[in-house]
Write an enzyme that holds these catalytic residues in place. Sequence first.
Site, PDB file in Angstrom:
ATOM      1  N   ASP A 237       1.006  -1.656  -0.287  1.00 23.69           N
ATOM      2  CA  ASP A 237      -0.154  -0.074  -0.212  1.00 23.69           C
ATOM      3  C   ASP A 237       1.039   1.414  -0.332  1.00 23.69           C
ATOM      4  O   ASP A 237       2.121   1.082   0.075  1.00 23.69           O
ATOM      5  CB  ASP A 237      -0.630  -0.090   1.159  1.00 23.69           C
ATOM      6  CG  ASP A 237      -1.676   0.145   1.179  1.00 23.69           C
ATOM      7  OD1 ASP A 237      -2.320   1.545   0.264  1.00 23.69           O
ATOM      8  OD2 ASP A 237      -2.910   0.593   1.715  1.00 23.69           O
TER       9      ASP A 237
ATOM     10  N   ASP B 163     -10.129   2.146  -2.974  1.00 23.59           N
ATOM     11  CA  ASP B 163     -11.555   1.706  -1.873  1.00 23.59           C
ATOM     12  C   ASP B 163     -12.782   1.851  -2.201  1.00 23.59           C
ATOM     13  O   ASP B 163     -13.420   1.886  -1.140  1.00 23.59           O
ATOM     14  CB  ASP B 163     -10.188   2.976  -1.476  1.00 23.59           C
ATOM     15  CG  ASP B 163      -9.075   2.828  -0.734  1.00 23.59           C
ATOM     16  OD1 ASP B 163      -9.000   1.137  -0.757  1.00 23.59           O
ATOM     17  OD2 ASP B 163      -8.565   3.583   0.037  1.00 23.59           O
TER      18      ASP B 163
HETATM   19  C1  DGJ Z   1      -5.688   1.692   2.316  1.00 24.01           C
HETATM   20  C2  DGJ Z   1      -6.388   1.171   1.231  1.00 24.01           C
HETATM   21  O1  DGJ Z   1      -6.817   1.294   0.114  1.00 24.01           O
HETATM   22  C3  DGJ Z   1      -6.938  -0.125   2.167  1.00 24.01           C
HETATM   23  O2  DGJ Z   1      -7.880  -0.927   1.611  1.00 24.01           O
HETATM   24  C4  DGJ Z   1      -6.380  -0.373   2.971  1.00 24.01           C
HETATM   25  O3  DGJ Z   1      -5.556  -1.155   2.902  1.00 24.01           O
HETATM   26  C5  DGJ Z   1      -5.989   0.832   4.197  1.00 24.01           C
HETATM   27  N1  DGJ Z   1      -5.317   1.672   3.077  1.00 24.01           N
HETATM   28  C6  DGJ Z   1      -5.504   0.396   5.148  1.00 24.01           C
HETATM   29  O4  DGJ Z   1      -4.977   0.989   5.559  1.00 24.01           O
END
Ligand code: DGJ
Length: 729
Positions: free
Chosen positions: A480, A550
Amino acid sequence: MIFYDEKKRIFHLQTPDTSYVFGMYGDYIVEHLYFGPRLSDIDGIEPFKENDAAFASHNFEYHDNSIELSTELSLTEYSFFGSCDMRKPSFHAAYEDGSRITKMKYVSHKIFAGKPKLPGLPSTYTESDNEADTLELTVRDELTGLVLVYRYTAFNTYNAITRSVTVKNDGTQTVNLKSVMSLNIDFERSGFDFVNLSGAWARERWLERRSLGTGTTKVESRRGSSSHHQNPFFALCSRNADEDRGDVYGFSLVYSGNFEAGAEVDTYGRTRAFMGINSFDFNWRLEPGEEFNTPEAVAVYSDSGFGKMSREFNRLYRQRLARGKWRDMERPVLINNWEATYFNFDEKKLLEIAKTAKSAGIEMLVLDDGWFGKRNDDTTSLGDWYPDSNKLPNGISGVADGVNKLGLKFGLWFEPEMISPDSDLYRAHPDWCLHVEGRGRSLGRNQLILDLSRTDVCDYIVSFMTDVLSSANIEYVKWDMNRNMTCVGSAKLPPERQPEVYHRYMLGLYDVLEQITSAFPDVLFEGCSGGGGRFDAGMMYYFNQYWTSDDSDAAERMYIQYGTSLVMPSTFMGAHVSAVPNHQVNRTTPLETRGYVAMGGQLGYELDVTKMSDEELAEVKLQIDEYKEVRSVIHNGDMYRIESPFESENCSWAYVAEDKSEAVLFVFKLMVHTSTLPRRVRLRGIDTEAHYRLRGSDEVYSGAVLENYGIKIDQKRDFDATMLIFDRV
Ligand code: DGJ
């Protein structure tokens, strides 16, 4: 194939359906001549030779054999500041005497089979030399000794031309590179529409289309990553182009940092397309003996609309950008605990989720953010990559073993490029983040960015990732990256090299990714940047899949996945079924719809399955069974977008096996309006000479009928979804 006509000094790059032609006009101009449908030969192609227009300056040194030529009026393959070409230059450098003028003269060229690697940068590749030809054309500035190599590859089985440029300093002075584009194509005409993918966090890659007038239209990122906001892709198309018809030129940059990409229409009615590292705030000091490589740009021409353009990008990227063992393997259906628990979990809870998930047919549990340091919220611990013993008393190996015993694989989340001010790592190395002394340290999601332009920082990332990945049976990594760059500076670089930090960061990151992914070839790596914030071709050289957004709401995902599919194949798109009401937009959509939308990517689940009813779990099991029946067509077949959610309340797309033996059609309704009658959806890409049976029924349709007359769809509720599978009989 690449051919060279020695007499005319013209290069002809051929792919199965396209030709790209350019030639030497004198020794100073590399003139673009043609990009379009494949030509069997170049008889009749000749230099443009226009020189007569008021206010278009001539540089007499540019003409050979007494032909006057204005570079402003010529169609060039690569353009230089100071050459009298007033359009955006591909190349702009500053020399020690203060001058910024560059004049490149032909030196040599070579054509060879195969495609060389781009040092330190991601790129498409060949697996054997007979898959493509490459041309390297070398030009040199006699005054400064600067050498440029224009590199072109034409694939033999993909309709794609790739370009990159190497700058070599063979002179004696330091050269400041201010702009070095990867691609420049001058079209002899205008009247194009410009299509790009723009968005925001949780709204990535929505389609935008506008008509080009004179002047410059461009998309760019200044955020230190390709970003949620603009994707390093654009297309120029004829005004009548749609999914199936019209000329479309698509351009995609294999790069994940600051970029610019656009088109300039001049007053003579021509259009210059350009793409490369963003020249904004960029300066690279090239010392004598050094080389600089631009990222690769990929150009695709389609004479049959956006659908064909996408299928060309999708196939090339799926087969010759993606790498490693997972490239050709079916991926496990995963459950991710993020939207199920956020930071609030422990080993017991994870094992409960895993157990229920297993009973529904899910194959892997991914432990997301919050497993390390003291991370109970997003204010702390990035950099402290040791398990939180309160949540995980048996460490990562304990939870991984527990999950494995239940019959699931185990995957783990990391955010390796980040550092929390509240972390042991920061207390030990406060200068390891990007920052500028005296300017404070600007936070994003309470965190700072590690300075990957430094090798010691890169080494640290490789070392801790190696330790954690070796400590347990971790079969998947989610990588991430949750903020963009601000206050960009490096404590390690001298003042005059500070404008290099953005690009040096990318080179550091690519190096780290290369080391880690090759050290753990069996691990499936999924990229993520707050969802689809860095979902670009550069990243897909290292990651086999990417968390698309997201926003996990099924209706929103129709737009996001539709837009993303313009360049990226379904096999790259992480897509999860999540809870309702949806956590991002509060919308409630049927479980069936959530499943069918997520099947358009790599199917996963992201909700607390322990809270689902038995009926819902049975439905999940059914979904996964259905998905497994069709996923090889979805991921290895060709995608046809049929109804665009950007144009109506209907959305549909289909995947057709390469041999056309099978087609999977997904049809969705967004909002139902009154007086809406059933509609006919026309399947695309199937064999119109054949007949197809609708799976699970006795109904047999002619392929031609399915394509031209369509199949009746009656969707009466908001967010209805239908999946139909057709088998050739
Ligand atoms: C952003 C990601 O896109 C989410 O899926 C998740 O992993 C969060 N970060 C966790 O902080």
